[in-house]
Write an enzyme that holds these catalytic residues in place. Sequence first.
Site, PDB file in Angstrom:
ATOM      1  CE  LYS A  78      15.060  61.344  -4.689  1.00 41.07           C
ATOM      2  NZ  LYS A  78      14.195  61.117  -3.507  1.00 41.07           N
ATOM      3  CB  SER A 158      10.482  61.620  -4.923  1.00 39.54           C
ATOM      4  OG  SER A 158      11.421  61.408  -3.884  1.00 39.54           O
ATOM      5  CB  SER A 182      10.688  59.426  -1.633  1.00 36.08           C
ATOM      6  OG  SER A 182       9.668  60.341  -1.920  1.00 36.08           O
TER       7      SER A 182
END
Lengths: 495, 95
Positions: A78, A158, A182
């Site tokens: 990420k 997210s 997330s």
Amino acid sequence: MTALNALTIAEARDGLRRGDFSAREITDACITAIDAADALNAFVTKTPEKALAMADAADARLKAGDAPAMCGVPVGIKDLFCTEGVRAQAASDILRGFKPPYESTVTRRLWDDGAVMLGKLNMDEFAMGSSNETSAYGPVASPWRRRGDNRPLTPGGSSGGSAAAVSADLCLAATGTDTGGSIRQPAAFTGIVGLKPTYGRCSRWGVVAFASSLDQAGPMTKTVRDAAIMLQAIAGEDAKDSTSAPIPVPDFEAALTGDVRGRRIGVPKEYRLDGMPAEIEALWAKGRAMLADAGAEIVDISLPHTKYALPAYYIIAPAEASSNLARYDGVRYGLRAELQPGDDMTDLYERSRAEGFGAEVKRRVMIGAYVLSAGYYDAYYLRAQKVRTLIRRDFEQAFDAGVDAILTPATPSAAFALGEVGGDDPVAMYLNDVFTVTVNLAGLPAISVPAGMNEAGLPLGLQLIGQPWGEAALLNDACALENAAGARPRPGAWW
Amino acid sequence: MAVDKATVRRVAHLARIRVDEDHLAPMAQELSRILAFAEQLAEVNVDGVEPMTSVTPMALRMREDVVTEGDARDAVLANAPLTRGGFFAVPKVVE
């Protein structure tokens, strides 16, 4: 034979050790898959040369017989994680071009074990969002589509890039972070497994901070076993994060017997929402039946403050964000706005932050500044922190009464289309976190497991919530669910 | 509680984010929606409840008071938008 990029971590580990294939071959297959999937917009920075060099090093280690479980396993990271010399922008313009001169502890541990970095994954800006639509890189398109409907769907957020990349077999696994859901919500939307560990299980060092008392990194994988293997690699105390816990890391994979006989699984009545789609209600009932069939005891419980978790979260998280994001000042790193003659320091800050932050980040930073400001602190922030105590107490009382884990839906719906939720009402998007956010407030571990499909052919996830530091038992409960649910759902490739 | 334009202007300044005059009203509406959502918290009886200040019941550890890392000026400056002579460069702040 399975395409190499479609392997699980466990399959890759075992095959690499047997010499069935090399790390380089798996890495090549992933790089090819990534290059063919630009339409998903999952990878925002690709590092193929680095990946191949790391794969060769892993192959050498494998040959020498010195190979931890993650050795030679290609993963995506990420964009929130600092990776030395490789762009880390938290999907924000304010960190445009930022190349960290250091490595986050979580990624450092993966590389130390021989894992291979394929690149950086798209996400909501600063992890603020539930659809990946706030990203400065543009939204991620889910590899999933509704049957007979070509509209692009959200992979969730997210950690939307991570979820899409794992679901579409662009990598074997990915890192995610979870501040209010997330990891778990995008995992549920894309039919993969997402684990948010206990607060303090994984070091936050080198992870761009959003809300420090809520943030936690964790694995996003194709199976529960893979989540156990990857958590093993990234967990543990770290001198660089004083909130990482000096608690021993057990052998998570060894806990996966799938035997849940005698486990007491709580089902909280407050998670039954008015207007909840029938498919979510049915999924939840199916999950209860699956665990009961496996020998667990299902008990009704009450977590009375549940409905206040979301409003408390949307005070506490922005408050912490406004403080954490104060560091983006246009001076030390990232974007600096063009100044006009006569502009002073305040202009520099205000212009740089206005240009660099997207709309959702601005909203949250301003909400945070508001609730922390003189005259409002007690009414909003302090009250929210007290409610947070009550939310944690709800869980403690349930666990004290003999509940081992808690079963809930992971999300209030299946994945929605890009542009379908939110618009001029930010709160509509926040409602996505309704089942996940309680866990962050209480600091507990929780996992999202794919457990069924809806009528449109989209995956749905169930959430299991565990006791603090109880990831091993939690993963085993998840294993039982996974065994009952069958093979992981795979999207049909359209990209 | 509804937020007005003057409040947005004040909060924007506190947050050091420039908000153009014509964006104040829509921003006020968005912030009001979020705060209205949070109003539910007023229903909760929090008498005698301590605010949660630590996620895990754990005292912060002490460490030896020694230099652990340092001498990394170039790395620290490497991402700065503007540097001069080994320093961050900013507009003049002292007349």
